[in-house]
Write a protein that holds these residues in place. Structure first.
Motif, PDB file in Angstrom:
ATOM      1  N   ASN A 114       0.838  -1.194   0.000  1.00 41.43           N
ATOM      2  CA  ASN A 114       0.000   0.000   0.000  1.00 41.43           C
ATOM      3  C   ASN A 114       0.871   1.242   0.000  1.00 41.43           C
ATOM      4  O   ASN A 114       2.042   1.202   0.372  1.00 41.43           O
ATOM      5  CB  ASN A 114      -0.944   0.015   1.223  1.00 41.43           C
ATOM      6  N   ALA A 116       1.209   4.688   1.871  1.00 50.38           N
ATOM      7  CA  ALA A 116       0.733   5.125   3.181  1.00 50.38           C
ATOM      8  C   ALA A 116       1.339   6.461   3.584  1.00 50.38           C
ATOM      9  O   ALA A 116       2.435   6.825   3.141  1.00 50.38           O
ATOM     10  CB  ALA A 116       1.069   4.074   4.243  1.00 50.38           C
ATOM     11  N   ASN A 120      -6.165  -0.280  16.101  1.00 50.98           N
ATOM     12  CA  ASN A 120      -5.402  -0.218  14.916  1.00 50.98           C
ATOM     13  C   ASN A 120      -6.386  -0.569  13.836  1.00 50.98           C
ATOM     14  O   ASN A 120      -6.515   0.264  12.958  1.00 50.98           O
ATOM     15  CB  ASN A 120      -4.371  -1.195  15.116  1.00 50.98           C
ATOM     16  N   TYR A 170       0.772  -0.441  10.871  1.00 52.09           N
ATOM     17  CA  TYR A 170      -0.048   0.197   9.837  1.00 52.09           C
ATOM     18  C   TYR A 170      -1.464   0.367  10.380  1.00 52.09           C
ATOM     19  O   TYR A 170      -2.077  -0.584  10.843  1.00 52.09           O
ATOM     20  CB  TYR A 170      -0.074  -0.674   8.578  1.00 52.09           C
ATOM     21  N   ALA A 194       2.252   4.231  10.230  1.00 50.26           N
ATOM     22  CA  ALA A 194       1.820   4.562   8.875  1.00 50.26           C
ATOM     23  C   ALA A 194       0.310   4.437   8.840  1.00 50.26           C
ATOM     24  O   ALA A 194      -0.282   3.665   9.611  1.00 50.26           O
ATOM     25  CB  ALA A 194       2.456   3.624   7.857  1.00 50.26           C
ATOM     26  N   THR A 199      -5.720  -2.643   2.952  1.00 44.62           N
ATOM     27  CA  THR A 199      -4.814  -3.673   3.472  1.00 44.62           C
ATOM     28  C   THR A 199      -5.359  -4.466   4.658  1.00 44.62           C
ATOM     29  O   THR A 199      -5.338  -5.704   4.642  1.00 44.62           O
ATOM     30  CB  THR A 199      -3.433  -3.071   3.842  1.00 44.62           C
ATOM     31  N   SER A 217       4.421  -1.272   3.371  1.00 38.06           N
ATOM     32  CA  SER A 217       3.919   0.066   3.064  1.00 38.06           C
ATOM     33  C   SER A 217       5.042   0.896   2.445  1.00 38.06           C
ATOM     34  O   SER A 217       6.167   0.883   2.938  1.00 38.06           O
ATOM     35  CB  SER A 217       3.432   0.782   4.334  1.00 38.06           C
ATOM     36  N   ILE A 219       6.029   4.576   2.142  1.00 38.29           N
ATOM     37  CA  ILE A 219       5.650   5.850   2.746  1.00 38.29           C
ATOM     38  C   ILE A 219       5.771   6.944   1.689  1.00 38.29           C
ATOM     39  O   ILE A 219       6.866   7.274   1.234  1.00 38.29           O
ATOM     40  CB  ILE A 219       6.535   6.179   3.971  1.00 38.29           C
TER      41      ILE A 219
END
Length: 241
Positions: A114, A116, A120, A170, A194, A199, A217, A219
């Motif tokens: 992904n 990001a 959570n 994440y 992140a 996801t 991820s 960033i």
């Protein structure tokens, strides 16, 4: 909420099985702006989502909406060039539909990626509702959602190529709006590293089905910067990815 029937997963899997070659055991879900990895797949067979029974249309920016089967390195793989999101108006069962289809195709390993924001699970859980015993138990364990051996492999590869990696948490939110400064601050304080809009649902459904999962991820932007003219821009995220 209308439940997706096992027969629908099977019909989609049967169609894909008739189109792909070999018996790939590893699948890759490519996130926003990351679909170009598919260009490295050798002898690709490209199957648009719109041709697959019961599949949804990918509407998110940077998501082409194709299954691609072919060789990456010396492995036969199946790659999703684009995914589905809760913020597109799809149910969580629709968001995670491809994961169960890939399970029926014989996939054993799932690599999720992904784009990001750097800082959570705050999404609706995709397993809410009657449990589909064809795929897994009512209460799947998420203590080790991401496969420790896969993480070790990637750390070794990164070290051998001097690629810096960071491990962290994440945070998956529904989107499609970017978070407020207060939200970024909150999720950072409670352990998030992140933040994105995908996801988490696929990982839950993959673990429910017994797949081994690795997640990464990229960033692409600062979650929040104190400059007065700072804005998060989706187009910039795609370019950075």
């Amino acid at each position: 909420m209308e439940m997706i029937k096992t027969e629908q997963y099977r019909e989609a899997a049967a169609y894909l099985a008739s189109r792909i070659e070999g018996n790939p055991e590893t699948a890759i879900i490519l996130g926003s702006g990351l679909g170009s990895l598919a260009d490295q797949i050798i002898d690709p067979i490209v199957i648009p989502y719109v041709e697959i029974p019961h599949f949804m249309k990918s509407t998110a920016t940077g998501h082409k909406g194709n299954f691609i089967c072919g060789k990456l390195g010396d492995k036969q793989v199946l790659a999703m060039q684009g995914r589905f999101h809760y913020y597109e108006g799809y149910t969580m069962q629709q968001v995670t539909f491809p994961v169960r289809v890939m399970k029926l195709l014989g996939i054993k390993n799932l690599l999720v990626s992904n784009a990001a924001g750097g800082i959570n699970n705050m999404m609706q859980n995709p397993l809410i509702g009657p449990n589909n015993e064809d795929f897994g138990t009512r209460f799947p364990d998420m203590t080790r959602a991401y496969d420790r051996e896969f993480i070790r492999y990637v750390e070794e590869i990164a070290a051998s190529r001097s690629i810096p990696l960071k491990k962290g948490v994440y945070v998956g939110l529904t989107g499609p709006s970017f978070e407020t400064p207060s939200e970024y601050a909150f999720y950072g304080k409670v352990g998030g590293d992140a933040i994105g809009m995908s996801t988490v649902p696929e990982v839950i459904v993959a673990r429910h089905a017994g797949l081994r999962v690795f997640g990464m991820s990229v960033i692409t932007n600062e979650g929040y910067h104190f400059a007065d003219d700072f804005v998060n821009d989706g187009a910039d995220v795609i370019v950075a990815a």
